[in-house]
Design a protein around this motif. Structure first.
Motif, PDB file in Angstrom:
ATOM      1  N   SER A  28       0.829  -1.216   0.000  1.00  0.00           N
ATOM      2  CA  SER A  28       0.000   0.000   0.000  1.00  0.00           C
ATOM      3  C   SER A  28       0.858   1.259   0.000  1.00  0.00           C
ATOM      4  N   MET A  29       1.887   1.289   0.838  1.00  0.00           N
ATOM      5  CA  MET A  29       2.752   2.464   0.922  1.00  0.00           C
ATOM      6  C   MET A  29       3.555   2.658  -0.363  1.00  0.00           C
ATOM      7  N   ILE A  30       4.032   1.588  -0.950  1.00  0.00           N
ATOM      8  CA  ILE A  30       4.782   1.683  -2.213  1.00  0.00           C
ATOM      9  C   ILE A  30       3.877   2.208  -3.319  1.00  0.00           C
ATOM     10  N   ASN A  31       2.643   1.713  -3.391  1.00  0.00           N
ATOM     11  CA  ASN A  31       1.713   2.181  -4.412  1.00  0.00           C
ATOM     12  C   ASN A  31       1.337   3.642  -4.199  1.00  0.00           C
ATOM     13  N   LEU A  32       1.210   4.091  -2.956  1.00  0.00           N
ATOM     14  CA  LEU A  32       0.947   5.492  -2.652  1.00  0.00           C
ATOM     15  C   LEU A  32       2.129   6.351  -3.095  1.00  0.00           C
ATOM     16  N   HIS A  33       3.328   5.866  -2.825  1.00  0.00           N
ATOM     17  CA  HIS A  33       4.568   6.564  -3.190  1.00  0.00           C
ATOM     18  C   HIS A  33       4.673   6.704  -4.703  1.00  0.00           C
ATOM     19  N   ASN A  34       4.074   5.806  -5.455  1.00  0.00           N
ATOM     20  CA  ASN A  34       4.133   5.809  -6.913  1.00  0.00           C
ATOM     21  C   ASN A  34       3.555   7.095  -7.498  1.00  0.00           C
ATOM     22  N   MET A  35       2.738   7.808  -6.729  1.00  0.00           N
ATOM     23  CA  MET A  35       2.111   9.037  -7.214  1.00  0.00           C
ATOM     24  C   MET A  35       3.087  10.215  -7.194  1.00  0.00           C
ATOM     25  N   GLN A  36       4.219  10.079  -6.478  1.00  0.00           N
ATOM     26  CA  GLN A  36       5.182  11.173  -6.378  1.00  0.00           C
ATOM     27  C   GLN A  36       6.114  11.153  -7.586  1.00  0.00           C
ATOM     28  N   SER A  37       6.880  12.214  -7.742  1.00  0.00           N
ATOM     29  CA  SER A  37       7.825  12.265  -8.860  1.00  0.00           C
ATOM     30  C   SER A  37       9.202  12.675  -8.366  1.00  0.00           C
ATOM     31  N   TYR A  38      10.202  12.400  -9.184  1.00  0.00           N
ATOM     32  CA  TYR A  38      11.588  12.723  -8.882  1.00  0.00           C
ATOM     33  C   TYR A  38      12.104  13.669  -9.954  1.00  0.00           C
ATOM     34  N   GLY A  39      12.226  14.955  -9.611  1.00  0.00           N
ATOM     35  CA  GLY A  39      12.792  15.915 -10.549  1.00  0.00           C
ATOM     36  C   GLY A  39      12.049  15.955 -11.875  1.00  0.00           C
ATOM     37  N   GLY A  40      10.734  15.864 -11.833  1.00  0.00           N
ATOM     38  CA  GLY A  40       9.949  15.905 -13.059  1.00  0.00           C
ATOM     39  C   GLY A  40       9.723  14.546 -13.690  1.00  0.00           C
ATOM     40  N   GLN A  41      10.503  13.543 -13.274  1.00  0.00           N
ATOM     41  CA  GLN A  41      10.322  12.197 -13.811  1.00  0.00           C
ATOM     42  C   GLN A  41       9.509  11.388 -12.810  1.00  0.00           C
ATOM     43  N   GLY A  42       8.447  10.778 -13.269  1.00  0.00           N
ATOM     44  CA  GLY A  42       7.641   9.960 -12.385  1.00  0.00           C
ATOM     45  C   GLY A  42       8.362   8.678 -11.997  1.00  0.00           C
ATOM     46  N   VAL A  43       7.803   8.007 -11.011  1.00  0.00           N
ATOM     47  CA  VAL A  43       8.336   6.726 -10.579  1.00  0.00           C
ATOM     48  C   VAL A  43       8.050   5.694 -11.657  1.00  0.00           C
ATOM     49  N   VAL A  44       9.085   4.979 -12.051  1.00  0.00           N
ATOM     50  CA  VAL A  44       8.947   3.911 -13.038  1.00  0.00           C
ATOM     51  C   VAL A  44       9.425   2.632 -12.370  1.00  0.00           C
ATOM     52  N   ARG A  45       8.519   1.665 -12.219  1.00  0.00           N
ATOM     53  CA  ARG A  45       8.894   0.408 -11.583  1.00  0.00           C
ATOM     54  C   ARG A  45       7.901  -0.671 -11.951  1.00  0.00           C
ATOM     55  N   SER A  46       8.320  -1.903 -11.737  1.00  0.00           N
ATOM     56  CA  SER A  46       7.440  -3.039 -11.927  1.00  0.00           C
ATOM     57  C   SER A  46       6.427  -3.075 -10.786  1.00  0.00           C
ATOM     58  N   PRO A  47       5.238  -3.648 -11.016  1.00  0.00           N
ATOM     59  CA  PRO A  47       4.255  -3.770  -9.933  1.00  0.00           C
ATOM     60  C   PRO A  47       4.809  -4.616  -8.792  1.00  0.00           C
ATOM     61  N   VAL A  48       4.317  -4.350  -7.580  1.00  0.00           N
ATOM     62  CA  VAL A  48       4.721  -5.121  -6.408  1.00  0.00           C
ATOM     63  C   VAL A  48       3.499  -5.858  -5.859  1.00  0.00           C
ATOM     64  N   ALA A  49       3.745  -6.960  -5.147  1.00  0.00           N
ATOM     65  CA  ALA A  49       2.650  -7.763  -4.600  1.00  0.00           C
ATOM     66  C   ALA A  49       3.039  -8.312  -3.231  1.00  0.00           C
ATOM     67  N   LEU A  50       2.041  -8.594  -2.437  1.00  0.00           N
ATOM     68  CA  LEU A  50       2.217  -9.191  -1.124  1.00  0.00           C
ATOM     69  C   LEU A  50       3.097 -10.439  -1.218  1.00  0.00           C
ATOM     70  N   GLY A  51       4.105 -10.510  -0.348  1.00  0.00           N
ATOM     71  CA  GLY A  51       4.956 -11.692  -0.266  1.00  0.00           C
ATOM     72  C   GLY A  51       6.140 -11.717  -1.212  1.00  0.00           C
ATOM     73  N   GLU A  52       6.217 -10.748  -2.129  1.00  0.00           N
ATOM     74  CA  GLU A  52       7.387 -10.712  -3.010  1.00  0.00           C
ATOM     75  C   GLU A  52       8.622 -10.364  -2.198  1.00  0.00           C
ATOM     76  N   VAL A  53       9.754 -10.900  -2.626  1.00  0.00           N
ATOM     77  CA  VAL A  53      11.015 -10.695  -1.913  1.00  0.00           C
ATOM     78  C   VAL A  53      11.937  -9.826  -2.763  1.00  0.00           C
ATOM     79  N   TYR A  54      12.517  -8.812  -2.116  1.00  0.00           N
ATOM     80  CA  TYR A  54      13.430  -7.888  -2.779  1.00  0.00           C
ATOM     81  C   TYR A  54      14.707  -7.756  -1.968  1.00  0.00           C
ATOM     82  N   PRO A  55      15.823  -7.420  -2.639  1.00  0.00           N
ATOM     83  CA  PRO A  55      17.047  -7.148  -1.882  1.00  0.00           C
ATOM     84  C   PRO A  55      16.892  -5.839  -1.124  1.00  0.00           C
TER      85      PRO A  55
END
Length: 101
Positions: A28-55
């Protein structure tokens, strides 16, 4: 993911890479964060899901709480997620040591 218990695992230290399993709140927090931008460039990332593992990198440890840490979770894209006060374990919202191969 590692199945070793915290008692037999090394203590986490700043800069170490661990695996982090996303919780529903994290998603939920990652998806909310997706609405923000970095220096005019929006967040670009693959979708995330419950239970996925990331470094994730350990960015803070806490004295007296040997397995509780703050993490920067590296998502698949141009952003990361700050996971605070997370403990070691196999459940959603917890981190573990990568399996050695």
């Amino acid at each position: 993911m590692s199945t070793s218990s915290p008692e037999t695992s090394p203590a986490p230290t700043i800069g170490r890479i661990v695996h982090y399993k996303l919780s529903g709140h994290d998603v939920s927090m990652i998806n909310l964060h997706n609405m923000q931008s970095y220096g005019g460039q929006g967040v670009v990332r693959s979708p995330v899901a419950l239970g996925e593992v990331y470094p994730a990198m350990v960015v803070r440890t806490f004295e007296g709480a040997e397995t509780t840490v703050n993490l920067q979770v590296f998502l698949d894209g141009n952003t990361s997620y700050w996971a605070t006060s997370r403990s070691q374990g196999p459940d959603h919202g917890q981190w573990s040591w990568p399996v050695r191969v």
